[in-house]
Design a protein around this motif. Structure first.
Motif, PDB file in Angstrom:
ATOM      1  N   HIS A  91       0.820  -1.213   0.000  1.00  0.00           N
ATOM      2  CA  HIS A  91       0.000   0.000   0.000  1.00  0.00           C
ATOM      3  C   HIS A  91       0.856   1.267   0.000  1.00  0.00           C
ATOM      4  N   GLY A  92       0.180   2.425   0.047  1.00  0.00           N
ATOM      5  CA  GLY A  92       0.863   3.717   0.023  1.00  0.00           C
ATOM      6  C   GLY A  92       1.018   4.336   1.395  1.00  0.00           C
ATOM      7  N   ILE A  93       1.418   5.604   1.399  1.00  0.00           N
ATOM      8  CA  ILE A  93       1.956   6.215   2.615  1.00  0.00           C
ATOM      9  C   ILE A  93       0.967   6.302   3.771  1.00  0.00           C
ATOM     10  N   GLY A  94      -0.309   6.584   3.497  1.00  0.00           N
ATOM     11  CA  GLY A  94      -1.235   6.744   4.624  1.00  0.00           C
ATOM     12  C   GLY A  94      -1.858   5.432   5.065  1.00  0.00           C
ATOM     13  N   LEU A 173       1.938   0.097  -4.640  1.00  0.00           N
ATOM     14  CA  LEU A 173       1.628   1.429  -5.149  1.00  0.00           C
ATOM     15  C   LEU A 173       2.347   2.477  -4.310  1.00  0.00           C
ATOM     16  N   SER A 174       2.832   3.504  -4.976  1.00  0.00           N
ATOM     17  CA  SER A 174       3.433   4.671  -4.337  1.00  0.00           C
ATOM     18  C   SER A 174       4.548   4.282  -3.343  1.00  0.00           C
ATOM     19  N   MET A 175       4.390   4.557  -2.029  1.00  0.00           N
ATOM     20  CA  MET A 175       5.443   4.124  -1.091  1.00  0.00           C
ATOM     21  C   MET A 175       5.699   2.627  -1.266  1.00  0.00           C
ATOM     22  N   GLY A 176       4.600   1.882  -1.474  1.00  0.00           N
ATOM     23  CA  GLY A 176       4.723   0.441  -1.677  1.00  0.00           C
ATOM     24  C   GLY A 176       5.361   0.092  -3.021  1.00  0.00           C
ATOM     25  N   ALA A 199       5.574   4.683  -8.249  1.00  0.00           N
ATOM     26  CA  ALA A 199       6.547   4.585  -7.154  1.00  0.00           C
ATOM     27  C   ALA A 199       6.913   5.964  -6.605  1.00  0.00           C
ATOM     28  N   ALA A 200       7.094   6.020  -5.277  1.00  0.00           N
ATOM     29  CA  ALA A 200       7.307   7.279  -4.553  1.00  0.00           C
ATOM     30  C   ALA A 200       8.810   7.576  -4.394  1.00  0.00           C
ATOM     31  N   PRO A 201       9.125   8.733  -3.756  1.00  0.00           N
ATOM     32  CA  PRO A 201      10.533   9.126  -3.598  1.00  0.00           C
ATOM     33  C   PRO A 201      11.357   8.204  -2.691  1.00  0.00           C
ATOM     34  N   ASN A 202      10.698   7.243  -2.045  1.00  0.00           N
ATOM     35  CA  ASN A 202      11.505   6.270  -1.282  1.00  0.00           C
ATOM     36  C   ASN A 202      12.221   5.284  -2.212  1.00  0.00           C
ATOM     37  N   THR A 203      11.914   5.323  -3.510  1.00  0.00           N
ATOM     38  CA  THR A 203      12.616   4.479  -4.489  1.00  0.00           C
ATOM     39  C   THR A 203      14.108   4.814  -4.441  1.00  0.00           C
ATOM     40  N   SER A 233       3.010  13.736 -10.173  1.00  0.00           N
ATOM     41  CA  SER A 233       4.236  14.502  -9.913  1.00  0.00           C
ATOM     42  C   SER A 233       5.393  13.587  -9.506  1.00  0.00           C
ATOM     43  N   LEU A 234       5.073  12.331  -9.208  1.00  0.00           N
ATOM     44  CA  LEU A 234       6.138  11.401  -8.801  1.00  0.00           C
ATOM     45  C   LEU A 234       6.647  10.562  -9.987  1.00  0.00           C
ATOM     46  N   LYS A 235       6.248  10.913 -11.181  1.00  0.00           N
ATOM     47  CA  LYS A 235       6.532  10.065 -12.339  1.00  0.00           C
ATOM     48  C   LYS A 235       8.033   9.783 -12.525  1.00  0.00           C
ATOM     49  N   GLY A 261      -3.524  10.736 -12.621  1.00  0.00           N
ATOM     50  CA  GLY A 261      -2.617  11.232 -11.590  1.00  0.00           C
ATOM     51  C   GLY A 261      -2.172  10.165 -10.611  1.00  0.00           C
ATOM     52  N   HIS A 262      -2.160  10.543  -9.342  1.00  0.00           N
ATOM     53  CA  HIS A 262      -1.643   9.656  -8.293  1.00  0.00           C
ATOM     54  C   HIS A 262      -2.827   9.121  -7.496  1.00  0.00           C
ATOM     55  N   ASP A 263      -3.564   8.180  -8.070  1.00  0.00           N
ATOM     56  CA  ASP A 263      -4.786   7.727  -7.399  1.00  0.00           C
ATOM     57  C   ASP A 263      -5.216   6.340  -7.897  1.00  0.00           C
TER      58      ASP A 263
HETATM   59  C1  FER Z   1       6.842  12.096  -1.006  1.00  0.00           C
HETATM   60  C2  FER Z   1       5.667  12.185  -1.733  1.00  0.00           C
HETATM   61  C3  FER Z   1       4.766  11.099  -1.743  1.00  0.00           C
HETATM   62  C4  FER Z   1       7.125  10.916  -0.296  1.00  0.00           C
HETATM   63  C5  FER Z   1       6.230   9.842  -0.319  1.00  0.00           C
HETATM   64  C6  FER Z   1       5.058   9.946  -1.031  1.00  0.00           C
HETATM   65  C7  FER Z   1       8.674   9.692   1.026  1.00  0.00           C
HETATM   66  C8  FER Z   1       4.162   8.808  -1.002  1.00  0.00           C
HETATM   67  C9  FER Z   1       2.912   8.838  -1.457  1.00  0.00           C
HETATM   68  C10 FER Z   1       2.043   7.647  -1.357  1.00  0.00           C
HETATM   69  O1  FER Z   1       2.457   6.602  -0.830  1.00  0.00           O
HETATM   70  O2  FER Z   1       0.907   7.745  -1.823  1.00  0.00           O
HETATM   71  O3  FER Z   1       7.724  13.097  -0.987  1.00  0.00           O
HETATM   72  O4  FER Z   1       8.310  10.876   0.389  1.00  0.00           O
END
Ligand code: FER
Length: 566
Positions: A91-94, A173-176, A199-203, A233-235, A261-263
């Motif tokens: 999953h993603g960040i939240g 997705l994203s963080m995941g 993929a998010a900036p933790n890549t 924006s994370l492309k 987008g990011h969804d």
């Molecule tokens: C960031 C922007 C987005 C970031 C993480 C995310 C670690 C993650 C987004 C998500 O999981 O949906 O700068 O930094």
């Protein structure tokens, strides 16, 4: 003439070269024949097709030193007689283990693809990717250890799954998505299939992801799927993996969803495509998909039972030709029950006692009773031995089959629906025995051979006279803050006699992390042995004593079982 022939040969060669180059260019980016597409309407709508289930699991994680939760999708008809591949989906960040199940319709997407025959049944595990806890400064990073060291082993021990890399996939997705790349590329011996959505900036940077410049990824990856919305924006993070792989000719598919987008308009369609690409890449190879029991295997109606005489029996599995026994011929509480070559040792002898309502108990030569762990009514619940305690977990019905002296052994805690079953139809010594939906299969039926020698005709010793009743200890939560709780545990001396240096063993459904005003002298899984403090070492008949425990997170009341006070 010669000149014009030369010219046409040249143009044929040039055309061929061009065609070859063109094909090479195409195959560089995509090796899966399936090109991702926006799914048709209704791909994530609940339809009148067989539905799989998503349930919560919990496992002990050495990475957090705590019990963690995850969710698991089991396809419709999930059967222990089949083996499944497993996709770990992050999953993603939240989010947590519920993010995909709550928002992404993964079960509906999988149910529909399976029903259409586009993918074969497989398991999807939804971990909690933030493996945080006391003293852990980056739970997302610590998740690598949790996944590889604890969650995957838990899934592979408890479900009927393949355990090689070619049947294990990681997507997120994203963080995941970032985690998928960070974990996947550096653990190619564990995962053959990788999918990163947005993929998010933790890549991590490609020199970290590919320390060998991509050699192993190039040779070992069976699927790499990268997806992202064009307006995300994370492309750049997916771009970087794509660019690296393109430059090293590592096969992959990069899918950019135009205008998105990011969804979830990216993530659910990504899963729908990813599952089909996995199928094509060989992820579910070996799974037959015919998981529904055939007509003759349909569950039997358990309205009749056989009556065997009280006495000693060896109990031999029909499918395995091996005998029901305790591991290592050891007497004790919580000892595993399995099958083994017949040797006539005490751990293979079972004394059958008819009790009431057609039920029997089976106590072995060491005086311990056949027992369903926690008396659970769940498939795959393990079978062990335990001190006799009169609970339904220790009561079984012997069901006749069409063959003489061949029986099913169904469990009372499942209201006779589940029976003793040799896991995965095992036939080797040490194959595990658990309970599973009973349908009379060879690995669920047993031959009762009376032990005839006169020395064996006496009933087993009545063991553990100190066994009292389940009310000897009780617990009451005094404070629960979600991630943990405090409870008062009260021991009541119900033995009818004064106890000096009392000792109480019990199992709970919630893990105890610390105890005060008492001492834990032994701990095995969720079974605890506790003694009183120096000022309360003795407990007179009828006297009670209360001490405090801190518990791990959980919900609902504390359930205590298998109590021995002595
Ligand atoms: C960031 C922007 C987005 C970031 C993480 C995310 C670690 C993650 C987004 C998500 O999981 O949906 O700068 O930094």
């Amino acid at each position: 003439m010669v000149k014009s022939m030369r010219k046409s040969i040249f143009s044929v060669i040039a055309t061929c070269l061009f065609a070859i180059l063109f094909c090479l260019t195409l195959s560089q980016e995509t090796f899966a024949a399936i090109t991702p597409v926006i799914p048709p309407a209704g791909y994530d709508s609940v339809k009148n097709v067989p539905h799989g289930t998503i349930k919560e699991i919990s496992y002990y994680s050495a990475a957090t030193k705590s019990t963690r939760k995850a969710k698991i999708y089991l396809p419709a008809g999930y059967s222990n007689n089949e083996k499944y591949s497993v996709l770990y989906l992050l999953h993603g960040i939240g989010g947590n283990e519920s993010e995909w199940p709550n928002n992404g319709k993964p079960n509906v997407i999988a149910d529909n693809l399976i029903a259409e025959g586009k993918v074969k049944p497989c398991i999807i595990v939804f971990p909690n990717g933030n493996a945080t806890g006391a003293g852990i400064n980056d739970g997302w990073e610590n998740f690598t250890k949790d996944l590889i060291g604890s969650l995957i082993p838990y899934v592979e021990k408890n479900y009927s799954v393949y355990t090689d890399r070619e049947h294990r996939a990681l997507s997120g997705l994203s963080m995941g998505g970032g985690q998928t790349y960070n974990i996947g590329f550096t653990n190619l011996n564990t995962f053959a299939y990788i999918g990163g959505y947005s993929a998010a900036p933790n890549t991590k940077s490609t020199n970290v992801l590919f320390p060998d410049n991509g050699a192993k990824a190039k040779s070992d990856l069976k699927l790499l799927f990268i997806s992202c919305g064009s307006t995300d924006s994370l492309k750049q993070f997916g771009d970087s993996v794509h660019n690296f792989c393109q430059s090293r000719q590592i096969n992959h598919t990069y899918w950019i969803l135009s205008g998105r987008g990011h969804d979830w308009s990216v993530w659910s369609p990504s899963l729908w495509n990813n599952l089909q690409m996995l199928e094509e890449a060989g992820f579910t190879k070996g799974t037959t998909g015919t998981t529904t029991p055939s007509q003759e295997e349909k569950p039997v109606v358990n309205d009749k039972y056989a009556t065997l005489q009280d006495g000693w029996y060896y109990i031999k599995g029909v499918g395995s030709n091996k005998y029901l026994q305790v591991a290592n011929n050891k007497g004790g509480d919580g000892v595993n029950v399995e099958i083994g070559t017949g040797t006539g040792v005490a751990g293979q002898k079972w004394y059958l006692t008819n009790i009431q309502d057609g039920y029997v108990t089976l106590k072995n030569g060491q005086g311990y009773t056949l027992d369903v762990v926690y008396g659970k009514d769940e498939d795959n619940t393990n079978i062990q031995t335990y001190t006799a305690n009169g609970m339904s977990a220790q009561e079984f019905k012997i069901l006749p089959t069409s063959k003489e002296n061949v029986y099913g052994i169904v469990t009372r805690c499942s209201t006779d629906a589940k029976g003793l079953d040799v896991e995965n139809k095992g036939t080797t010594d040490g194959s595990n025995v658990m309970q599973y939906a009973y349908y009379g299969a060879a690995n669920q039926t047993w031959i009762f051979e009376a032990c005839n020698a006169s020395s064996e005709s006496t009933k087993p010793e009545e063991t553990k006279p100190e066994q009292t009743n389940k009310d000897a200890i009780s617990a009451k939560v005094t404070s629960d803050w979600g991630s943990g709780a405090v409870a008062d545990f009260t021991v009541i001396n119900t033995t009818g006699k004064d106890l000096n240096n009392w000792i109480c063993t019990f199992t709970t459904n919630r893990k105890i992390t610390s105890v005060w005003n008492a001492t834990i002298v032994a701990e095995e899984g969720n079974t605890y042995t506790i003694t009183g403090p120096s000022w309360q070492a003795n407990l007179g008949a009828g006297q009670s004593y209360t001490f405090g425990c801190q518990l791990e997170s959980g919900s609902g009341e504390i359930i205590i079982a298998n109590v021995v006070l002595k």
